[in-house]
Design a protein around this motif. Structure first.
Motif, PDB file in Angstrom:
ATOM      1  N   UNK A   1       0.836  -1.205   0.000  1.00 47.41           N
ATOM      2  CA  UNK A   1       0.000   0.000   0.000  1.00 47.41           C
ATOM      3  C   UNK A   1       0.863   1.242   0.000  1.00 47.41           C
ATOM      4  N   UNK A   2       0.347   2.317  -0.539  1.00 43.13           N
ATOM      5  CA  UNK A   2       1.052   3.601  -0.480  1.00 43.13           C
ATOM      6  C   UNK A   2       0.001   4.713  -0.600  1.00 43.13           C
ATOM      7  N   UNK A   3       0.337   5.901  -0.088  1.00 45.51           N
ATOM      8  CA  UNK A   3      -0.519   7.070  -0.293  1.00 45.51           C
ATOM      9  C   UNK A   3       0.275   8.090  -1.106  1.00 45.51           C
ATOM     10  N   UNK A   4      -0.308   8.528  -2.258  1.00 41.38           N
ATOM     11  CA  UNK A   4       0.359   9.517  -3.113  1.00 41.38           C
ATOM     12  C   UNK A   4      -0.499  10.765  -3.210  1.00 41.38           C
ATOM     13  N   UNK A   5       0.164  11.909  -3.343  1.00 37.60           N
ATOM     14  CA  UNK A   5      -0.551  13.182  -3.453  1.00 37.60           C
ATOM     15  C   UNK A   5      -1.531  13.091  -4.634  1.00 37.60           C
ATOM     16  N   UNK A   6      -2.831  13.260  -4.343  1.00 39.13           N
ATOM     17  CA  UNK A   6      -3.871  12.894  -5.307  1.00 39.13           C
ATOM     18  C   UNK A   6      -3.875  13.759  -6.567  1.00 39.13           C
ATOM     19  N   UNK A   7      -3.821  15.057  -6.422  1.00 40.35           N
ATOM     20  CA  UNK A   7      -3.922  15.951  -7.569  1.00 40.35           C
ATOM     21  C   UNK A   7      -2.795  15.673  -8.571  1.00 40.35           C
ATOM     22  N   UNK A   8      -1.576  15.573  -8.045  1.00 34.08           N
ATOM     23  CA  UNK A   8      -0.423  15.342  -8.920  1.00 34.08           C
ATOM     24  C   UNK A   8      -0.485  13.939  -9.532  1.00 34.08           C
ATOM     25  N   UNK A   9      -0.826  12.938  -8.731  1.00 34.36           N
ATOM     26  CA  UNK A   9      -0.918  11.572  -9.253  1.00 34.36           C
ATOM     27  C   UNK A   9      -1.955  11.496 -10.382  1.00 34.36           C
ATOM     28  N   UNK A  10      -3.077  12.148 -10.165  1.00 35.21           N
ATOM     29  CA  UNK A  10      -4.141  12.155 -11.166  1.00 35.21           C
ATOM     30  C   UNK A  10      -3.670  12.835 -12.463  1.00 35.21           C
ATOM     31  N   UNK A  11      -2.982  13.978 -12.336  1.00 33.18           N
ATOM     32  CA  UNK A  11      -2.456  14.669 -13.521  1.00 33.18           C
ATOM     33  C   UNK A  11      -1.435  13.804 -14.254  1.00 33.18           C
ATOM     34  N   UNK A  12      -0.582  13.141 -13.479  1.00 34.05           N
ATOM     35  CA  UNK A  12       0.482  12.335 -14.085  1.00 34.05           C
ATOM     36  C   UNK A  12      -0.108  11.172 -14.883  1.00 34.05           C
ATOM     37  N   UNK A  13      -0.986  10.395 -14.262  1.00 39.03           N
ATOM     38  CA  UNK A  13      -1.442   9.190 -14.962  1.00 39.03           C
ATOM     39  C   UNK A  13      -2.179   9.537 -16.252  1.00 39.03           C
ATOM     40  N   UNK A  14      -2.901  10.661 -16.248  1.00 41.04           N
ATOM     41  CA  UNK A  14      -3.596  11.070 -17.470  1.00 41.04           C
ATOM     42  C   UNK A  14      -2.632  11.314 -18.623  1.00 41.04           C
ATOM     43  N   UNK A  15      -1.425  11.777 -18.306  1.00 45.93           N
ATOM     44  CA  UNK A  15      -0.506  12.209 -19.366  1.00 45.93           C
ATOM     45  C   UNK A  15       0.584  11.202 -19.688  1.00 45.93           C
ATOM     46  N   UNK A  16       0.577  10.055 -19.047  1.00 45.51           N
ATOM     47  CA  UNK A  16       1.650   9.081 -19.295  1.00 45.51           C
ATOM     48  C   UNK A  16       1.617   8.615 -20.745  1.00 45.51           C
ATOM     49  N   UNK A  17       2.811   8.328 -21.326  1.00 47.89           N
ATOM     50  CA  UNK A  17       2.875   8.104 -22.770  1.00 47.89           C
ATOM     51  C   UNK A  17       2.460   6.712 -23.226  1.00 47.89           C
ATOM     52  N   UNK A  18       2.596   5.701 -22.372  1.00 49.58           N
ATOM     53  CA  UNK A  18       2.351   4.348 -22.867  1.00 49.58           C
ATOM     54  C   UNK A  18       0.998   3.836 -22.394  1.00 49.58           C
ATOM     55  N   UNK A  19       0.551   2.739 -22.989  1.00 45.30           N
ATOM     56  CA  UNK A  19      -0.714   2.117 -22.642  1.00 45.30           C
ATOM     57  C   UNK A  19      -0.638   1.457 -21.251  1.00 45.30           C
ATOM     58  N   UNK A  20       0.588   1.204 -20.799  1.00 45.61           N
ATOM     59  CA  UNK A  20       0.786   0.524 -19.517  1.00 45.61           C
ATOM     60  C   UNK A  20       1.548   1.399 -18.529  1.00 45.61           C
ATOM     61  N   UNK A  21       1.270   1.196 -17.250  1.00 45.33           N
ATOM     62  CA  UNK A  21       1.918   1.960 -16.191  1.00 45.33           C
ATOM     63  C   UNK A  21       2.470   0.968 -15.171  1.00 45.33           C
ATOM     64  N   UNK A  22       3.734   1.160 -14.782  1.00 48.31           N
ATOM     65  CA  UNK A  22       4.313   0.341 -13.721  1.00 48.31           C
ATOM     66  C   UNK A  22       4.481   1.189 -12.481  1.00 48.31           C
ATOM     67  N   UNK A  23       4.093   0.639 -11.344  1.00 52.06           N
ATOM     68  CA  UNK A  23       4.214   1.380 -10.085  1.00 52.06           C
ATOM     69  C   UNK A  23       4.946   0.496  -9.076  1.00 52.06           C
ATOM     70  N   UNK A  24       5.998   1.068  -8.481  1.00 51.72           N
ATOM     71  CA  UNK A  24       6.820   0.284  -7.554  1.00 51.72           C
ATOM     72  C   UNK A  24       7.214   1.169  -6.380  1.00 51.72           C
ATOM     73  N   UNK A  25       7.062   0.633  -5.165  1.00 44.73           N
ATOM     74  CA  UNK A  25       7.382   1.408  -3.966  1.00 44.73           C
ATOM     75  C   UNK A  25       8.614   0.804  -3.303  1.00 44.73           C
ATOM     76  N   UNK A  26       9.619   1.654  -2.971  1.00 48.54           N
ATOM     77  CA  UNK A  26      10.787   1.106  -2.280  1.00 48.54           C
ATOM     78  C   UNK A  26      10.607   1.212  -0.765  1.00 48.54           C
ATOM     79  N   UNK A  27      11.625   0.771  -0.031  1.00 50.96           N
ATOM     80  CA  UNK A  27      11.474   0.679   1.421  1.00 50.96           C
ATOM     81  C   UNK A  27      11.368   2.054   2.087  1.00 50.96           C
ATOM     82  N   UNK A  28      11.779   3.115   1.345  1.00 46.30           N
ATOM     83  CA  UNK A  28      11.648   4.466   1.909  1.00 46.30           C
ATOM     84  C   UNK A  28      10.390   5.172   1.414  1.00 46.30           C
ATOM     85  N   UNK A  29       9.451   4.410   0.868  1.00 48.27           N
ATOM     86  CA  UNK A  29       8.164   4.912   0.373  1.00 48.27           C
ATOM     87  C   UNK A  29       8.310   5.744  -0.898  1.00 48.27           C
TER      88      UNK A  29
END
Lengths: 379, 379
Positions: free
Chosen positions: B74-102
């Motif tokens: 689980x992770x919590x990401x700043x909603x407004x920025x996350x929402x803007x980012x995913x809309x503009x990503x270039x590829x059909x697929x998105x990879x999301x990975x969280x490291x031990x420092x969040x």
């Protein structure tokens, strides 16, 4: 005055005129729209201190009947309300009749409005323009030129002349330049004009060009006629006259801002770069200045930005060629997005002369367009 | 946490969640969106003090693959920025990975974002709701009910309970009432519920219902499950859970406001009356109160209004029947437009009990809908 008119045609033309009508004006009658019925059709006029628009609806055109005049005359009606009313009228036809006390009766279906009119004699006259030299520009080309230069005008009134676009006409060329002193956009096109036609230091308010562009219809390959006087410019399209005042003052010499040589030249895809910078700016926006970093790698460029609060972003864009030195530079993402989104060509060339010097963006195919951006010091 | 997901599905679900996320919140972590990857899919959660929304993206559905989970978390990401980012990503697929420092690495094509995450453990738990009695309502019907009642809630916080819609459930009927004390809207529908299910004085914030309506998809004949507790209501649609707090306080008894008898009954076209009042209000709007006058004539009603500055308007609407006394009455054009535009039936019956008494508007065919408006004294 008494006439009937088709609702759609009236709405379409009132919408044009509304571009010139401001609710904030020191001359109360200019919150109105002037309507004139004469033997050949209906003329609508709207005006504010910068722009005046005159739109003409002929009695008939292409075998379609638009209006029938029973009695010539003129009236001024409150523009905002008149515009709202005509849009909502129930029938396909609208009848407008003015009585001797300027009470204007608008009927359509079972709807009847009686509006208090104002004396058209009190409406200011539009500037009288002597039509000496007339320039001709294709409508779609004029709209492109406005879109590609108008965005770069200054929005600050500190140097009013920079809120306009500088037009220079010489040897059959029209050259347009706008700058807010942080970036510059310019485009030169060849136009249809008298060989001797020469105009220098014509500065047209960016807002006027923006409104003009909105109402010019470029769907049917029409041309716009342009007449320039000391203080006014007149654009004439079919059934439409658009007047704008010109800005006073000397426009600065922008030629000296444009570097003649370059140290790093990159060719890459306009769209790929635009989208990468658009994404990188998502984090840059949160900071004060919206600045992104840009650096050349072997076969690509890297665009990055970071925000202490949010995190970092790296974008890589393939390049088609790189000539000259490696480069690290920072610039406003907004200025870059503004410039790139006005370039329709597939590929662009960016020419740098070092991290602290202005750089140039040009379409690879068309040298008539030139965008310049001043970098920001961060590296 | 590590997963990949199709961009379109992620964008669609983030858009739902954003309806619950407010940038103005006293609890900083609620400006974020909580993302949870588990064995069966991805869950997104957003919340503000009134609404919480949980949206689920399954690994696959209808032979379409949406997500692949490599590592739960689980992770919590700043909603407004996350929402803007995913809309503009270039590829059909998105990879999301969280490291031990969040630090959360979002990659898509040649784009790489590293966002500072927040600990999902610190995200408030959603209300725990015991699912005793469950009510079932068809999604499209629920959206209609919300549209037909929610507009009439009060926007003033003077009596907070009036900012909600009052729901009462009894004998398999759901009755919804909203009033701001100048007008009232109510609709009763039959629902699929346990015979003994009885809920009184449930007051749901109008804003919650409005947001719920926006994200419910009524295209495919789905049903919504509703669970009601002391302080919360939960709406469950496919892959979506929508929680709203309930308003405290006793909702006033609105039955006594509704006149049992009438002195004048008119039947006429909903649309014709709506459009006539819309036009008449163009002049009424300029005055302080937006009031139009309404009077019965032999085979029609006349709606009129006037503005000292602008002029007068008269609208005539044919009526299908008139029973009882002649009538002159004045009312708010806005309230009438609000009510009429929520009635989908072709014809309405308006029942008056005199110029100073509230009047009722009902569809001729369907007695489940009732709108009430208080007149204004002008005649």
């Amino acid at each position: 005055m008494k006439f009937s008119i088709t609702k759609d045609k009236l709405v379409e033309n009132v919408n044009h005129i509304m571009k010139a009508v401001s609710s904030k004006t020191t001359i109360p009658i200019l919150t109105g729209i002037k309507i004139t019925a004469s033997h050949d059709g209906i003329t609508l006029t709207g005006s504010n201190s910068d722009i005046s628009i005159k739109s003409f609806i002929p009695l008939e055109e292409n075998d379609k009947e638009y209006a029938t005049i029973e009695k010539n005359g003129s009236i001024v009606l409150q523009a905002r309300v008149f515009s709202d009313i005509v849009k909502k009228l129930p029938s396909e036809f609208v009848n407008i009749e003015v009585d001797s006390r300027l009470m204007t009766r608008i009927t359509s279906g079972s709807s009847e409005f009686n509006l208090n009119g104002l004396d058209a004699e009190e409406y200011p006259r539009l500037p009288l323009i002597e039509e000496g030299n007339v320039l001709h520009v294709r409508t779609d080309l004029l709209k492109h030129v406005i879109r590609q230069t108008g965005f770069a005008v200054s929005t600050s009134e500190t140097r009013p002349v920079l809120t306009g676009v500088n037009w220079n006409i010489q040897n059959g060329n029209l050259s347009c330049v706008a700058t807010d002193s942080h970036r510059l956009a310019s485009r030169t096109i060849s136009i249809d004009a008298d060989e001797n036609a020469e105009y220098k230091n014509i500065v047209i308010p960016g807002k006027s060009l923006n409104e003009l562009s909105k109402i010019l219809d470029d769907s049917s390959g029409e041309w716009v006629e342009i007449v320039i006087t000391e203080s006014q410019i007149l654009f004439k399209a079919k059934h439409l006259q658009f007047y704008s005042r010109l800005l006073d003052g000397n426009y600065p010499d922008t030629d000296r801002l444009i570097p003649a040589e370059s140290k790093t030249d990159i060719v890459l895809s306009t769209k790929a770069l635009l989208q990468a910078i658009d994404r990188a700016s998502l984090l840059a926006k949160e900071e004060r200045n919206n600045v992104v970093k840009f650096r050349t790698l072997s076969n690509e460029v890297e665009i990055s930005s970071q925000s202490a609060e949010l995190g970092r972003v790296f974008e890589n864009v393939d390049i088609q060629s790189l000539e000259g030195e490696e480069l690290k530079i920072s610039f406003s993402a907004k200025y870059m997005i503004d410039a790139l989104s006005r370039i329709d060509s597939q590929d662009i060339r960016i020419s740098f002369t070092g991290a602290m010097r202005p750089f140039l963006i040009r379409p690879v195919e068309d040298e008539g367009i030139l965008m310049l951006i001043l970098p920001v010091r961060t590296y």
